[in-house]
Design a protein around this motif. Structure first.
Motif, PDB file in Angstrom:
ATOM      1  N   THR A   1       0.820  -1.221   0.000  1.00 26.78           N
ATOM      2  CA  THR A   1       0.000   0.000   0.000  1.00 26.78           C
ATOM      3  C   THR A   1       0.847   1.262   0.000  1.00 26.78           C
ATOM      4  O   THR A   1       0.321   2.368   0.089  1.00 26.78           O
ATOM      5  N   GLY A   2       2.168   1.101  -0.058  1.00 27.20           N
ATOM      6  CA  GLY A   2       3.048   2.261  -0.152  1.00 27.20           C
ATOM      7  C   GLY A   2       3.699   2.696   1.142  1.00 27.20           C
ATOM      8  O   GLY A   2       4.531   3.595   1.138  1.00 27.20           O
ATOM      9  N   GLY A   3       3.349   2.061   2.238  1.00 29.40           N
ATOM     10  CA  GLY A   3       3.965   2.389   3.524  1.00 29.40           C
ATOM     11  C   GLY A   3       4.968   1.331   3.914  1.00 29.40           C
ATOM     12  O   GLY A   3       5.549   0.655   3.061  1.00 29.40           O
ATOM     13  N   THR A   4       5.175   1.189   5.203  1.00 25.40           N
ATOM     14  CA  THR A   4       6.029   0.124   5.718  1.00 25.40           C
ATOM     15  C   THR A   4       5.250  -0.638   6.785  1.00 25.40           C
ATOM     16  O   THR A   4       4.321  -0.115   7.397  1.00 25.40           O
TER      17      THR A   4
ATOM     18  N   VAL B   1       3.478 -15.225   9.882  1.00 27.77           N
ATOM     19  CA  VAL B   1       4.371 -14.617   8.894  1.00 27.77           C
ATOM     20  C   VAL B   1       4.687 -15.704   7.882  1.00 27.77           C
ATOM     21  O   VAL B   1       5.313 -16.707   8.224  1.00 27.77           O
ATOM     22  N   TYR B   2       4.205 -15.513   6.649  1.00 27.46           N
ATOM     23  CA  TYR B   2       4.488 -16.544   5.657  1.00 27.46           C
ATOM     24  C   TYR B   2       5.304 -15.978   4.508  1.00 27.46           C
ATOM     25  O   TYR B   2       5.124 -14.849   4.091  1.00 27.46           O
ATOM     26  N   PHE B   3       6.248 -16.793   4.051  1.00 33.72           N
ATOM     27  CA  PHE B   3       7.159 -16.433   2.977  1.00 33.72           C
ATOM     28  C   PHE B   3       6.769 -17.220   1.731  1.00 33.72           C
ATOM     29  O   PHE B   3       6.586 -18.436   1.801  1.00 33.72           O
ATOM     30  N   TYR B   4       6.656 -16.523   0.609  1.00 33.93           N
ATOM     31  CA  TYR B   4       6.283 -17.166  -0.647  1.00 33.93           C
ATOM     32  C   TYR B   4       7.199 -16.652  -1.755  1.00 33.93           C
ATOM     33  O   TYR B   4       7.639 -15.505  -1.729  1.00 33.93           O
ATOM     34  N   PRO B   5       7.496 -17.499  -2.753  1.00 34.48           N
ATOM     35  CA  PRO B   5       8.496 -17.148  -3.761  1.00 34.48           C
ATOM     36  C   PRO B   5       8.138 -16.006  -4.711  1.00 34.48           C
ATOM     37  O   PRO B   5       8.977 -15.159  -4.987  1.00 34.48           O
ATOM     38  N   ALA B   6       6.910 -15.977  -5.247  1.00 34.86           N
ATOM     39  CA  ALA B   6       6.621 -14.968  -6.277  1.00 34.86           C
ATOM     40  C   ALA B   6       5.127 -14.715  -6.410  1.00 34.86           C
ATOM     41  O   ALA B   6       4.350 -15.649  -6.638  1.00 34.86           O
ATOM     42  N   ALA B   7       4.744 -13.458  -6.311  1.00 40.64           N
ATOM     43  CA  ALA B   7       3.341 -13.061  -6.483  1.00 40.64           C
ATOM     44  C   ALA B   7       2.862 -13.407  -7.888  1.00 40.64           C
ATOM     45  O   ALA B   7       3.630 -13.401  -8.843  1.00 40.64           O
ATOM     46  N   SER B   8       1.574 -13.699  -7.977  1.00 44.08           N
ATOM     47  CA  SER B   8       0.888 -13.946  -9.252  1.00 44.08           C
ATOM     48  C   SER B   8       1.340 -15.209  -9.980  1.00 44.08           C
ATOM     49  O   SER B   8       1.109 -15.351 -11.174  1.00 44.08           O
TER      50      SER B   8
ATOM     51  N   LEU C   1       3.532  -6.484  -5.852  1.00 43.77           N
ATOM     52  CA  LEU C   1       2.690  -6.857  -4.712  1.00 43.77           C
ATOM     53  C   LEU C   1       1.369  -6.089  -4.732  1.00 43.77           C
ATOM     54  O   LEU C   1       0.313  -6.650  -4.433  1.00 43.77           O
ATOM     55  N   LYS C   2       1.429  -4.824  -5.082  1.00 41.73           N
ATOM     56  CA  LYS C   2       0.220  -4.002  -5.151  1.00 41.73           C
ATOM     57  C   LYS C   2      -0.748  -4.570  -6.186  1.00 41.73           C
ATOM     58  O   LYS C   2      -1.941  -4.729  -5.915  1.00 41.73           O
ATOM     59  N   LYS C   3      -0.245  -4.908  -7.345  1.00 39.97           N
ATOM     60  CA  LYS C   3      -1.078  -5.485  -8.404  1.00 39.97           C
ATOM     61  C   LYS C   3      -1.666  -6.830  -7.958  1.00 39.97           C
ATOM     62  O   LYS C   3      -2.846  -7.107  -8.169  1.00 39.97           O
ATOM     63  N   PHE C   4      -0.840  -7.656  -7.328  1.00 41.67           N
ATOM     64  CA  PHE C   4      -1.260  -8.966  -6.821  1.00 41.67           C
ATOM     65  C   PHE C   4      -2.393  -8.801  -5.802  1.00 41.67           C
ATOM     66  O   PHE C   4      -3.423  -9.475  -5.893  1.00 41.67           O
ATOM     67  N   ALA C   5      -2.213  -7.895  -4.858  1.00 41.61           N
ATOM     68  CA  ALA C   5      -3.236  -7.661  -3.827  1.00 41.61           C
ATOM     69  C   ALA C   5      -4.548  -7.195  -4.458  1.00 41.61           C
ATOM     70  O   ALA C   5      -5.628  -7.656  -4.068  1.00 41.61           O
TER      71      ALA C   5
END
Length: 156
Positions: free
Chosen positions: A20-23, A36-43, A79-83
């Motif tokens: 969303t542009g923040g932290t 907390v989950y880690f994933y290799p690549a959005a979309s 990430l923004k596009k994916f969300a």
């Protein structure tokens, strides 16, 4: 490679850019249980399936007191596009230099089609409200993982 986390370890602190542009920081969830989950690549097919499973389980996870945060090495724009495409309402964080993944032992040697390389290891770490690891799962499968996690956490 960092040693894998185990229950009782202090979860490594992090602050990363979000979709969303923040932290977003682990400290933002102080006093809350956090997945907390880690994933290799959005979309990509597997990561989309896993993210949508988390999205569809958010109500039951929240009802049991858990927040969800997804972390990948993707840039913020992806990430923004994916969300937006998948209607993901939980934080997606960009770990482009994979420093956080390394701190969580979610970055390391992988083998695929006979080739060995460094990459993100699909992993899920559950952190309690005191910042301690309560569950650490590595090399999880995208499909069915959230259902298994809910069983492991005894969430309906």
């Amino acid at each position: 490679m960092t040693e894998r986390l185990v229950p009782g370890d202090t979860a490594p602190a992090f602050t990363l850019p979000n979709a969303t542009g923040g932290t977003t920081s682990l400290a933002d969830f102080a006093s809350e249980k956090t997945v907390v989950y880690f994933y290799p690549a959005a979309s990509t097919p597997g990561c989309t399936k896993q993210a949508c499973d988390f999205r569809d389980s958010l109500a039951s996870l929240a009802g049991a007191g858990y927040q969800v945060v997804g972390i990948s090495p993707d840039p913020v724009a992806k990430l923004k596009k994916f969300a937006q495409q998948e209607g993901l309402t939980f934080p997606l964080l960009a770990d482009e230099d994979h420093a956080v993944a390394e701190a969580y032992a979610a970055w390391g040697e992988k083998k695929n089609y006979g080739k060995t390389y460094e990459g993100l290891i699909r992993s899920t770490i559950v952190v309690d409200g005191d910042g301690l690891v309560t569950l650490a799962q590595y090399n999880v499968r995208a499909t069915g993982h959230v259902a298994k996690l809910r069983r492991d956490l005894e969430i309906d």
